[in-house]
Design an enzyme around this catalytic site. Structure first.
Site, PDB file in Angstrom:
ATOM      1  N   ASP A  10      27.290 -30.108  27.931  1.00 26.21           N
ATOM      2  CA  ASP A  10      27.634 -31.108  26.754  1.00 26.21           C
ATOM      3  C   ASP A  10      26.731 -32.340  26.168  1.00 26.21           C
ATOM      4  OD1 ASP A  10      30.882 -30.945  27.005  1.00 26.21           O
ATOM      5  OD2 ASP A  10      30.796 -32.353  28.738  1.00 26.21           O
ATOM      6  N   LYS A  32      29.601 -23.484  30.184  1.00 25.46           N
ATOM      7  CA  LYS A  32      30.445 -24.012  29.100  1.00 25.46           C
ATOM      8  C   LYS A  32      29.964 -25.082  27.595  1.00 25.46           C
ATOM      9  CE  LYS A  32      34.058 -28.081  29.269  1.00 25.46           C
ATOM     10  NZ  LYS A  32      34.115 -28.438  28.023  1.00 25.46           N
ATOM     11  N   ASP A  59      34.561 -23.320  24.507  1.00 21.21           N
ATOM     12  CA  ASP A  59      36.316 -24.523  25.124  1.00 21.21           C
ATOM     13  C   ASP A  59      36.600 -24.989  23.943  1.00 21.21           C
ATOM     14  OD1 ASP A  59      37.822 -26.245  26.319  1.00 21.21           O
ATOM     15  OD2 ASP A  59      36.222 -27.604  27.049  1.00 21.21           O
ATOM     16  N   LYS A  61      39.825 -24.522  22.356  1.00 21.82           N
ATOM     17  CA  LYS A  61      41.256 -25.499  22.530  1.00 21.82           C
ATOM     18  C   LYS A  61      41.881 -24.359  21.463  1.00 21.82           C
ATOM     19  CE  LYS A  61      40.273 -28.395  25.578  1.00 21.82           C
ATOM     20  NZ  LYS A  61      38.893 -28.969  26.328  1.00 21.82           N
ATOM     21  N   HIS A  63      44.854 -24.062  18.578  1.00 23.26           N
ATOM     22  CA  HIS A  63      46.199 -24.175  18.785  1.00 23.26           C
ATOM     23  C   HIS A  63      46.602 -24.176  17.882  1.00 23.26           C
ATOM     24  CE1 HIS A  63      49.457 -27.222  19.997  1.00 23.26           C
ATOM     25  NE2 HIS A  63      50.145 -25.997  19.020  1.00 23.26           N
ATOM     26  N   ASP A  64      47.673 -23.026  16.647  1.00 27.58           N
ATOM     27  CA  ASP A  64      48.059 -22.382  15.999  1.00 27.58           C
ATOM     28  C   ASP A  64      49.348 -21.765  15.199  1.00 27.58           C
ATOM     29  OD1 ASP A  64      47.413 -22.337  12.427  1.00 27.58           O
ATOM     30  OD2 ASP A  64      45.491 -23.149  12.152  1.00 27.58           O
ATOM     31  N   THR A 119      44.955 -34.432  29.693  1.00 27.67           N
ATOM     32  CA  THR A 119      44.429 -35.118  30.923  1.00 27.67           C
ATOM     33  C   THR A 119      44.736 -36.335  30.520  1.00 27.67           C
ATOM     34  OG1 THR A 119      42.399 -34.563  31.623  1.00 27.67           O
ATOM     35  CG2 THR A 119      43.783 -34.191  32.987  1.00 27.67           C
ATOM     36  N   ARG A 181      33.585 -34.477  41.553  1.00 31.13           N
ATOM     37  CA  ARG A 181      32.653 -35.081  41.101  1.00 31.13           C
ATOM     38  C   ARG A 181      31.946 -35.514  42.983  1.00 31.13           C
ATOM     39  NH1 ARG A 181      32.456 -35.621  37.322  1.00 31.13           N
ATOM     40  NH2 ARG A 181      32.216 -37.275  35.002  1.00 31.13           N
ATOM     41  N   GLY A 210      30.495 -31.248  35.166  1.00 33.36           N
ATOM     42  CA  GLY A 210      29.640 -32.026  33.831  1.00 33.36           C
ATOM     43  C   GLY A 210      28.480 -32.550  34.794  1.00 33.36           C
ATOM     44  N   ARG A 211      28.553 -34.300  34.317  1.00 35.98           N
ATOM     45  CA  ARG A 211      27.601 -35.031  33.980  1.00 35.98           C
ATOM     46  C   ARG A 211      26.656 -34.722  35.517  1.00 35.98           C
ATOM     47  NH1 ARG A 211      31.439 -39.401  31.652  1.00 35.98           N
ATOM     48  NH2 ARG A 211      32.225 -37.815  32.445  1.00 35.98           N
TER      49      ARG A 211
HETATM   50  O1  C5P Z   1      30.379 -34.937  32.728  1.00 41.02           O
HETATM   51  P1  C5P Z   1      32.354 -34.030  33.166  1.00 41.02           P
HETATM   52  O2  C5P Z   1      31.815 -33.542  34.757  1.00 41.02           O
HETATM   53  O3  C5P Z   1      33.166 -35.247  33.921  1.00 41.02           O
HETATM   54  O4  C5P Z   1      32.421 -32.403  32.177  1.00 41.02           O
HETATM   55  C1  C5P Z   1      33.914 -32.300  32.471  1.00 41.02           C
HETATM   56  C2  C5P Z   1      33.923 -31.407  31.291  1.00 41.02           C
HETATM   57  O5  C5P Z   1      35.447 -30.876  31.655  1.00 41.02           O
HETATM   58  C3  C5P Z   1      34.145 -31.965  30.299  1.00 41.02           C
HETATM   59  O6  C5P Z   1      33.042 -31.504  29.607  1.00 41.02           O
HETATM   60  C4  C5P Z   1      35.004 -31.956  29.522  1.00 41.02           C
HETATM   61  O7  C5P Z   1      35.797 -32.071  28.229  1.00 41.02           O
HETATM   62  C5  C5P Z   1      35.677 -31.536  30.789  1.00 41.02           C
HETATM   63  N1  C5P Z   1      37.415 -31.492  30.685  1.00 41.02           N
HETATM   64  C6  C5P Z   1      37.862 -32.095  31.700  1.00 41.02           C
HETATM   65  N2  C5P Z   1      38.870 -32.353  32.103  1.00 41.02           N
HETATM   66  C7  C5P Z   1      40.074 -31.906  31.417  1.00 41.02           C
HETATM   67  C8  C5P Z   1      39.647 -30.920  30.697  1.00 41.02           C
HETATM   68  C9  C5P Z   1      38.877 -30.585  30.289  1.00 41.02           C
HETATM   69  O8  C5P Z   1      37.078 -33.245  32.584  1.00 41.02           O
HETATM   70  N3  C5P Z   1      41.880 -31.956  31.649  1.00 41.02           N
END
Ligand code: C5P
Length: 232
Positions: A10, A32, A59, A61, A63-64, A119, A181, A210-211
């Site tokens: 990201d 991703k 990613d 997503k 929709h059309d 979510t 996490r 991600g983070r």
């Molecule tokens: O930094 P983190 O681990 O929270 O990143 C999760 C990744 O998954 C991000 O790119 C976020 O946009 C994506 N994502 C999410 N929840 C979802 C769909 C996608 O966290 N329901």
């Protein structure tokens, strides 16, 4: 493809993305790419990452209307991404058209997975804004079943939903789960989280992280920890 850790890149630019990925001298993580990076850099970011040997989950997503999605998916297929996605809310005909567009002349295609309900949507907003009155957990499973019936390969879902999705759609229907996490890490803005080890336990096929990796002091060590907990 088997179980793997997908690193959510990201970042806002190719320069930041490559600076991050250059730290990985031994591994080529599955990455991703989301809307921000793709819209900033265009298809060249995909080509460059493929050339460097990374697998890519794009990613976007989609929709059309079915015809537009079909043609757009054909473009993504030519870019040789490994996984792409769309909104199951686009209905079964749209998902079927997407699969047609993705399928190359030789019959191969990238994996295609569906987003069910985001979510960020809860029961209240779903009822108020979308006029959908069924319980949200049922809506998520219904959308997963639609994706399966349309011929898709899996869904993006919370690790907490992965087991139910497998029960309903079969163990070979992929569950790709963000919201991961470390047990001793920051939760940040994620509300419902699992550790990589727990995600493995409940049967996630891919975790999107991600983070916990991108913001770690030592991203390579954090990535390896994910692999150890989730894959090994
Ligand atoms: O930094 P983190 O681990 O929270 O990143 C999760 C990744 O998954 C991000 O790119 C976020 O946009 C994506 N994502 C999410 N929840 C979802 C769909 C996608 O966290 N329901």
């Amino acid at each position: 493809m088997g179980k793997d850790v997908i690193v959510a890149c990201d970042f806002a630019s190719a320069a930041q993305t490559f600076a991050f990925l250059d730290r990985f001298t031994e591994e080529k993580p599955f990455v991703k790419i989301g809307m921000e990076l793709f819209y900033a850099e265009g298809p060249s970011i995909v080509r460059e990452l493929k050339a460097r040997g990374h697998k890519i989950f794009l990613d976007l997503k989609l929709h059309d209307i079915p015809n537009t999605v079909k043609k757009s998916m054909a473009v993504l297929s030519r870019l040789d991404v490994d996984i792409c996605n769309l909104h199951a809310g686009g209905t079964i005909p749209m998902m079927q058209a997407a699969l047609e567009g993705l399928t190359r002349e030789d019959g191969t295609r990238p994996l295609l997975i569906a987003v069910t309900q985001l979510t960020s949507t809860d029961q209240e907003t779903m009822e108020r804004d979308l006029m959908i009155h069924a319980p949200i957990a049922e809506v998520v499973m219904h959308y997963a079943k639609n994706a399966k019936d349309a011929g898709l390969d899996g869904v993006v879902c919370s690790p907490l939903e992965a087991q139910k999705v497998h029960e309903l759609c079969g163990s070979d229907f992929l569950t790709v789960t963000p919201g991961v996490r470390f047990a001793d890490g920051d939760v940040g803005d994620q509300k419902r989280v699992m550790t990589p080890a727990q995600a493995k336990e409940i049967g996630s096929d891919y975790i999107v992280v991600g983070r916990p990796i991108t913001a770690a002091e030592d991203p390579v060590a954090a990535y390896r920890r994910c692999l150890r907990e989730f894959v090994d």
